[in-house]
Enzyme design. Structure first.
Site, mmCIF file in Angstrom:
data_model
loop_
_atom_site.group_PDB
_atom_site.id
_atom_site.type_symbol
_atom_site.label_atom_id
_atom_site.label_comp_id
_atom_site.label_asym_id
_atom_site.label_seq_id
_atom_site.Cartn_x
_atom_site.Cartn_y
_atom_site.Cartn_z
ATOM 1 N N PRO A 1 -6.342 -3.898 -6.852
ATOM 2 C CA PRO A 1 -5.790 -3.501 -5.538
ATOM 3 C C PRO A 1 -4.831 -2.318 -5.618
ATOM 4 O O PRO A 1 -4.556 -1.679 -4.605
ATOM 5 C CB PRO A 1 -5.071 -4.766 -5.043
ATOM 6 C CG PRO A 1 -5.073 -5.734 -6.160
ATOM 7 C CD PRO A 1 -6.060 -5.300 -7.185
ATOM 8 N N GLU B 1 -4.277 -13.715 -12.140
ATOM 9 C CA GLU B 1 -3.145 -12.937 -11.648
ATOM 10 C C GLU B 1 -3.312 -11.436 -11.925
ATOM 11 O O GLU B 1 -2.716 -10.590 -11.273
ATOM 12 C CB GLU B 1 -1.868 -13.485 -12.301
ATOM 13 C CG GLU B 1 -0.586 -13.317 -11.544
ATOM 14 C CD GLU B 1 -0.710 -13.435 -10.027
ATOM 15 O OE1 GLU B 1 -1.324 -14.390 -9.530
ATOM 16 O OE2 GLU B 1 -0.181 -12.530 -9.352
ATOM 17 N N ARG C 1 -26.757 3.826 -2.076
ATOM 18 C CA ARG C 1 -27.361 4.535 -0.936
ATOM 19 C C ARG C 1 -27.478 6.035 -1.184
ATOM 20 O O ARG C 1 -28.306 6.710 -0.597
ATOM 21 C CB ARG C 1 -26.529 4.317 0.333
ATOM 22 C CG ARG C 1 -26.596 2.923 0.899
ATOM 23 C CD ARG C 1 -25.576 2.744 2.012
ATOM 24 N NE ARG C 1 -25.818 3.659 3.132
ATOM 25 C CZ ARG C 1 -26.721 3.480 4.073
ATOM 26 N NH1 ARG C 1 -27.462 2.403 4.043
ATOM 27 N NH2 ARG C 1 -26.880 4.353 5.034
ATOM 28 N N ASP D 1 -24.857 9.512 8.057
ATOM 29 C CA ASP D 1 -24.046 8.324 8.319
ATOM 30 C C ASP D 1 -22.613 8.701 8.675
ATOM 31 O O ASP D 1 -22.144 9.773 8.304
ATOM 32 C CB ASP D 1 -23.961 7.451 7.055
ATOM 33 C CG ASP D 1 -25.210 6.607 6.848
ATOM 34 O OD1 ASP D 1 -25.991 6.462 7.798
ATOM 35 O OD2 ASP D 1 -25.369 6.096 5.730
HETATM 36 C C1 LIG Z 1 -5.841 -12.269 -7.277
HETATM 37 S S1 LIG Z 1 -6.242 -10.634 -7.684
HETATM 38 C C2 LIG Z 1 -4.823 -10.142 -8.597
HETATM 39 C C3 LIG Z 1 -3.860 -9.364 -7.794
HETATM 40 C C4 LIG Z 1 -2.649 -8.885 -8.605
HETATM 41 N N1 LIG Z 1 -1.753 -9.950 -8.904
HETATM 42 C C5 LIG Z 1 -1.914 -7.811 -7.803
HETATM 43 O O1 LIG Z 1 -0.979 -8.132 -7.108
HETATM 44 O O2 LIG Z 1 -2.348 -6.652 -7.876
HETATM 45 C C6 LIG Z 1 -7.462 -10.837 -8.907
HETATM 46 C C7 LIG Z 1 -8.402 -9.670 -9.092
HETATM 47 O O3 LIG Z 1 -9.153 -9.474 -7.901
HETATM 48 C C8 LIG Z 1 -9.534 -8.109 -7.818
HETATM 49 N N2 LIG Z 1 -9.058 -7.575 -6.535
HETATM 50 C C9 LIG Z 1 -8.223 -8.178 -5.674
HETATM 51 N N3 LIG Z 1 -8.007 -7.437 -4.600
HETATM 52 C C10 LIG Z 1 -8.728 -6.307 -4.758
HETATM 53 C C11 LIG Z 1 -8.911 -5.120 -3.981
HETATM 54 N N4 LIG Z 1 -8.298 -4.945 -2.813
HETATM 55 N N5 LIG Z 1 -9.727 -4.176 -4.452
HETATM 56 C C12 LIG Z 1 -10.348 -4.318 -5.643
HETATM 57 N N6 LIG Z 1 -10.220 -5.414 -6.426
HETATM 58 C C13 LIG Z 1 -9.419 -6.392 -5.997
HETATM 59 C C14 LIG Z 1 -8.924 -7.383 -9.005
HETATM 60 O O4 LIG Z 1 -9.888 -7.301 -10.026
HETATM 61 C C15 LIG Z 1 -7.792 -8.323 -9.384
HETATM 62 O O5 LIG Z 1 -7.415 -8.194 -10.735
#
Ligand SMILES: C[S@@+](CC[C@H](N)C(=O)[O-])C[C@H]1O[C@@H](n2cnc3c(N)ncnc32)[C@H](O)[C@@H]1O
Length: 252
Positions: free
Chosen positions: A92, A119, A156, A171
């Site tokens: 994220p 996490e 795509r 698109d």
């Molecule tokens: C529960 S999340 C961990 C979030 C982390 N503790 C943080 O606050 O950044 C678990 C995993 O989901 C994926 N993930 C969660 N949200 C995402 C997003 N918005 N975009 C891409 N991958 C995401 C990532 O691989 C991340 O390591």
């Protein structure tokens, strides 16, 4: 193009990657998608791939070892046939995914997506990657859904996948604008009529109408896009005209 996915939940990809356009793209040899369950590479005797963070804190982190070993195996399988390409860590905190990013990734011959869980990651995993990518400003339980979305939007753009390269280029977002409204038969449905110009057969007029409606829709719904869209002189004049004769508070 070859796509590798590192995930603890490979079954999640079966439904989305095997159906519709992505499924056909694989059947027709345009993309080769391989999902690796990196748990199979752990050297932990209990099959664990996560551990508690040094220094304490809530939650568990993915360990570096299973991911490094899975990446080594992929490297051995693909050496000589594909480049290392781009290795994308789903996170994220990464670069926000959009249509321009999809187009960029479609130029590569090899993409590898690392899907996190728990996490987060042991920081050393970042040594393996070229990209850190986010789907948006929210937190998912894992990277799988985000990787599926990125793969769908990217594939795509792989030449041949849609059969006609003008489709993804027309698109929304591809030219920096939202797509114009479209209609199909019947021309009159419950009194809702198709704009006359679209049934006129006048291709120049239809082209102008579509351009104008694409600009109008973008102005009303996503004016932020107009700050970066590269508009031709004709489009700029059209936009000025739309601004003059329209009340922008009226939704289209
Ligand atoms: C529960 S999340 C961990 C979030 C982390 N503790 C943080 O606050 O950044 C678990 C995993 O989901 C994926 N993930 C969660 N949200 C995402 C997003 N918005 N975009 C891409 N991958 C995401 C990532 O691989 C991340 O390591």
């Amino acid at each position: 193009m070859r796509i590798d996915i590192l995930s603890l939940f490979p079954n999640m990809f079966q439904a989305t990657m095997g159906e519709s356009i992505i499924g056909k793209a694989q059947d027709n040899g345009f993309v080769d998608i391989n999902v690796t369950d990196f748990r199979q590479y752990t050297t932990d005797k209990h099959n664990h791939v996560d551990d508690a963070p040094f220094g304490g804190g809530a939650g568990m982190l993915l360990q570096a070892q299973p991911i490094f070993d899975a990446m080594d195996a992929i490297q051995q399988q693909t050496e000589g046939q594909y480049s290392k390409g781009r290795v994308i860590l789903m996170d994220p905190a990464g670069r926000k995914f959009d249509q321009a990013y999809a187009k960029e990734l479609a130029q590569e011959d090899h993409l590898t997506f690392i899907c996190g869980h728990y996490e987060g990651y042991d920081e050393r995993i970042r040594q393996l990657v070229t990209d850190e990518a986010s789907l948006g400003d929210y937190v998912l339980t894992g990277g799988e859904l985000a990787a599926m979305v990125m793969i769908d939007a990217t594939v795509r753009f792989v030449p041949g996948v849609l059969g006609n390269m003008s489709s993804p280029m027309g698109d929304s977002f591809s030219n920096g604008l939202l797509e114009y409204p479209q209609y199909t038969r019947p021309a009159d449905f419950r009194g809702m009529k198709v704009p006359e110009v679209l049934t006129s057969g006048n291709h120049q007029k239809i082209k102008e109408w579509r351009m104008r409606e694409s600009l109008r829709r973008t102005l009303h719904r996503r004016p932020d896009l107009l700050k970066t869209a590269k508009l031709s002189r004709e489009q700029q004049l059209m936009l000025e005209d739309i601004k003059l004769d329209e009340d922008p508070t009226v939704p289209d």
